[in-house]
Design a protein around this motif. Structure first.
Motif, PDB file in Angstrom:
ATOM      1  N   PRO A 172       0.824  -1.198   0.000  1.00  0.00           N
ATOM      2  CA  PRO A 172       0.000   0.000   0.000  1.00  0.00           C
ATOM      3  C   PRO A 172       0.865   1.258   0.000  1.00  0.00           C
ATOM      4  N   ARG A 173       0.453   2.270  -0.698  1.00  0.00           N
ATOM      5  CA  ARG A 173       1.205   3.520  -0.632  1.00  0.00           C
ATOM      6  C   ARG A 173       0.232   4.682  -0.627  1.00  0.00           C
ATOM      7  N   ALA A 174       0.669   5.737   0.018  1.00  0.00           N
ATOM      8  CA  ALA A 174      -0.194   6.901   0.129  1.00  0.00           C
ATOM      9  C   ALA A 174      -0.306   7.574  -1.232  1.00  0.00           C
ATOM     10  N   VAL A 175      -1.467   8.110  -1.545  1.00  0.00           N
ATOM     11  CA  VAL A 175      -1.585   8.905  -2.759  1.00  0.00           C
ATOM     12  C   VAL A 175      -2.035  10.305  -2.366  1.00  0.00           C
ATOM     13  N   ARG A 176      -1.654  11.265  -3.186  1.00  0.00           N
ATOM     14  CA  ARG A 176      -2.174  12.609  -3.018  1.00  0.00           C
ATOM     15  C   ARG A 176      -3.027  12.905  -4.231  1.00  0.00           C
ATOM     16  N   SER A 177      -3.828  13.957  -4.162  1.00  0.00           N
ATOM     17  CA  SER A 177      -4.715  14.237  -5.282  1.00  0.00           C
ATOM     18  C   SER A 177      -3.894  14.564  -6.526  1.00  0.00           C
ATOM     19  N   LEU A 178      -4.464  14.238  -7.679  1.00  0.00           N
ATOM     20  CA  LEU A 178      -3.812  14.552  -8.956  1.00  0.00           C
ATOM     21  C   LEU A 178      -3.541  16.049  -9.027  1.00  0.00           C
ATOM     22  N   ARG A 179      -4.518  16.820  -8.542  1.00  0.00           N
ATOM     23  CA  ARG A 179      -4.386  18.274  -8.618  1.00  0.00           C
ATOM     24  C   ARG A 179      -3.175  18.750  -7.819  1.00  0.00           C
ATOM     25  N   SER A 180      -3.015  18.225  -6.582  1.00  0.00           N
ATOM     26  CA  SER A 180      -1.915  18.705  -5.752  1.00  0.00           C
ATOM     27  C   SER A 180      -0.560  18.267  -6.313  1.00  0.00           C
ATOM     28  N   ARG A 181      -0.563  17.198  -7.117  1.00  0.00           N
ATOM     29  CA  ARG A 181       0.689  16.751  -7.727  1.00  0.00           C
ATOM     30  C   ARG A 181       0.939  17.424  -9.073  1.00  0.00           C
ATOM     31  N   GLY A 182       0.000  18.283  -9.505  1.00  0.00           N
ATOM     32  CA  GLY A 182       0.147  18.947 -10.799  1.00  0.00           C
ATOM     33  C   GLY A 182       0.099  17.980 -11.964  1.00  0.00           C
ATOM     34  N   SER A 183      -0.581  16.830 -11.773  1.00  0.00           N
ATOM     35  CA  SER A 183      -0.657  15.815 -12.832  1.00  0.00           C
ATOM     36  C   SER A 183      -1.498  16.299 -14.009  1.00  0.00           C
ATOM     37  N   GLU A 184      -1.102  15.893 -15.211  1.00  0.00           N
ATOM     38  CA  GLU A 184      -1.883  16.252 -16.402  1.00  0.00           C
ATOM     39  C   GLU A 184      -3.289  15.657 -16.335  1.00  0.00           C
ATOM     40  N   LEU A 185      -3.398  14.492 -15.661  1.00  0.00           N
ATOM     41  CA  LEU A 185      -4.701  13.825 -15.570  1.00  0.00           C
ATOM     42  C   LEU A 185      -5.671  14.553 -14.639  1.00  0.00           C
ATOM     43  N   ALA A 186      -5.201  15.599 -13.964  1.00  0.00           N
ATOM     44  CA  ALA A 186      -6.129  16.392 -13.151  1.00  0.00           C
ATOM     45  C   ALA A 186      -7.147  17.074 -14.060  1.00  0.00           C
ATOM     46  N   SER A 187      -6.810  17.244 -15.325  1.00  0.00           N
ATOM     47  CA  SER A 187      -7.728  17.883 -16.273  1.00  0.00           C
ATOM     48  C   SER A 187      -8.709  16.859 -16.829  1.00  0.00           C
ATOM     49  N   ALA A 188     -10.007  17.200 -16.763  1.00  0.00           N
ATOM     50  CA  ALA A 188     -11.050  16.290 -17.264  1.00  0.00           C
ATOM     51  C   ALA A 188     -10.847  16.032 -18.749  1.00  0.00           C
ATOM     52  N   GLU A 189     -10.446  17.059 -19.477  1.00  0.00           N
ATOM     53  CA  GLU A 189     -10.247  16.927 -20.917  1.00  0.00           C
ATOM     54  C   GLU A 189      -9.162  15.885 -21.221  1.00  0.00           C
TER      55      GLU A 189
END
Lengths: 379, 110
Positions: free
Chosen positions: A24-41
């Motif tokens: 198991p590993r902790a995850v942070r939100s996509l948004r807080s990680r600046g991930s491209e997948l944070a965008s719905a598009e």
């Protein structure tokens, strides 16, 4: 052979080559990680890029509907008014389609929008109000809203992550809910520790069991229709859940025997290729296989019972969607003239005339026995 | 054939009917009945199948029943325990023959 060992030198605690640790590993939100997948598009593009041309209906959900007699997906009368009270959550689970987490405190429904929801509920006549999030209990208007709904005679569902019930300002909630007859629909991915903690973080299973004991003590999960305790499971991986009724039987037996807790019913949901679950599919090389599984498991018998037909879903900022998944993909409900709907001013008659907005992600709800906020569609 | 085992053979299993349709239909109908929910649950049957799959060392079966076990609600701990049951029986089957060895030794030795 000399010094070359006959057996690999890695032990049970060390992952060998090609076997990434499944710990198991902790995850942070996509948004807080600046991930491209944070965008719905980007999420929609990622799923639409998967080559499904050799699959049934060439991987097109619209075509699957059309070839099964649905020229467009017509809504049924609204029965359930679902409110997403915000993306703020005390947890951040690996599969979350909302990308919820402790960092999302700026996306929480304000009191004026909550009031507008109440007025809209009075206009549209839904018998059930389904509160979700994030952790809906973290919205400052949560208790006021529940009281207002109960006084209107509405059936209220709280989609609860269980662990919130152990936090200081929510310890009284089990008794508080019981007095109001609120139905609790609680997330528990698995009836054992490992697959629960893999998805929801270390220690979640123990906390969940503690919370279930508190709910049992408040009269929940004992067959009383006024204190109904529903558990929701979704697979901790790239597979579909099996028979919901058989799993319910086994869960009831094992949770009572091993932990002394009881519940009323189990709902089995499919994971949707959205947000953090989509990220996991991509990272682990499972995306194509999972999309193929969803498409080849398409079950036309689930269409009539899809939740998007009898539910409307309101976002924290008051926009109206056909379902919580469309909400996370920023695909709002659209009237025939192309305009959107807002909780302040929507006309139920115009809303009823719209077709439901669909996309490739919808294969998630029509796969196998089907999946909706109410669990399997076909038994 | 460039390799003996190909993953796609699993999904082409039904093509075995080409040589004898009637026998294939009998087999697949029997197979389906064996794995239906009964006195044992589908989950329990999948765990037994997983253990047997490792005993007969069939990669197709290991692939299929790892997935079936997860799908039907088993976790890695339960699947590993099932596997050790097969391992224990395999090991035990060798070891219990040691009693024959022991008899030989006792009979032939001073």
């Amino acid at each position: 052979m000399g010094d070359v060992p006959l057996l690999p030198t890695w032990g049970p605690d060390v992952a060998g080559p090609g076997l990434p640790a499944a710990s198991p590993r902790a995850v942070r939100s996509l948004r807080s990680r600046g991930s491209e997948l944070a965008s719905a598009e980007t999420q929609i593009e990622t799923v639409s890029r998967v080559d499904l041309s050799a699959m049934p209906y060439a991987g097109s959900f619209e075509r699957a509907l059309r070839e099964n007699g649905w020229a467009r997906l017509e809504p049924a009368p609204i029965e359930i008014f679902q409110i997403n009270l915000g993306k703020l959550c005390n947890m951040s689970c690996r599969h979350c389609h909302v990308d919820a987490g402790p960092d999302r405190s700026d996306e929480v429904m304000d009191p004026a929008t909550v009031e507008a929801c109440l007025a809209a509920i009075d206009r549209c006549g839904a018998h059930t109000v389904d509160l979700t999030g994030g952790a809906p209990e973290l919205n400052p208007s949560f208790r006021t809203l529940v009281d207002a709904l109960v006084s209107r005679g509405k059936h209220v569902i709280d989609r609860c992550n269980l662990t919130i019930l152990l936090t200081a300002s929510h310890r009284d909630l089990p008794e508080w809910f019981a007095k109001r007859g609120v139905e609790l629909v609680c997330s528990l991915p698995h009836n054992r520790r490992r697959n629960t903690d893999i998805q929801r973080g270390d220690g979640t299973f123990e906390k969940s069991i503690t919370a279930l004991r508190l709910l049992n003590a408040a009269g929940y999960g004992k067959g009383d229709p006024g204190r109904r305790l529903t558990l929701v499971t979704n697979p901790a991986g790239a597979f579909l859940p099996a028979n919901q009724a058989a799993m319910e039987r086994e869960w009831k037996e094992s949770l009572e025997r091993e932990h002394g807790v009881t519940f009323d019913r189990l709902l089995a949901l499919n994971n949707m290729p959205i947000s953090r679950y989509l990220e996991w599919l991509e990272e682990t090389g499972n995306l194509k296989r999972y999309m193929e599984l969803l498409v080849t498991s398409f079950n036309a018998g689930t269409i009539a019972g899809l939740m998007c037909r009898n539910t409307i879903s309101v976002s924290w900022d008051g926009r109206i969607f056909d379902c919580d998944f469309n909400q996370m993909l920023e695909l709002p409900a659209v009237a025939s003239d192309g305009s959107g709907f807002h909780v302040w001013d929507f006309d139920p008659a115009v809303l009823a005339a719209r077709p439901v907005v669909v996309g490739r992600h919808c294969f998630g709800c029509t796969a196998g026995a089907g999946s909706s906020c109410g669990g399997a569609i076909e038994s | 054939m460039d390799t003996y085992y190909k993953p796609e053979h699993l999904s082409h299993f039904a093509s075995i009917a080409e040589g004898n349709k009637a026998l294939a239909e009998k087999f697949f109908s029997y197979y389906g009945a064996v794995f239906a929910d009964g006195a044992l649950s589908v989950r329990e049957k999948a765990l037994i199948a997983l253990a047997v799959a490792h005993t007969v060392q069939c990669p197709y079966c290991i692939d299929a029943y790892s997935q079936e076990c997860l799908k039907n609600g088993s976790d890695l701990e339960q699947m590993t325990e099932a596997l050790h049951v097969a391992v224990a029986i395999r090991g035990g089957a060798s070891l219990v023959h040691g009693v024959q060895m022991l008899e030989h030794v006792k009979k032939s030795s001073m």
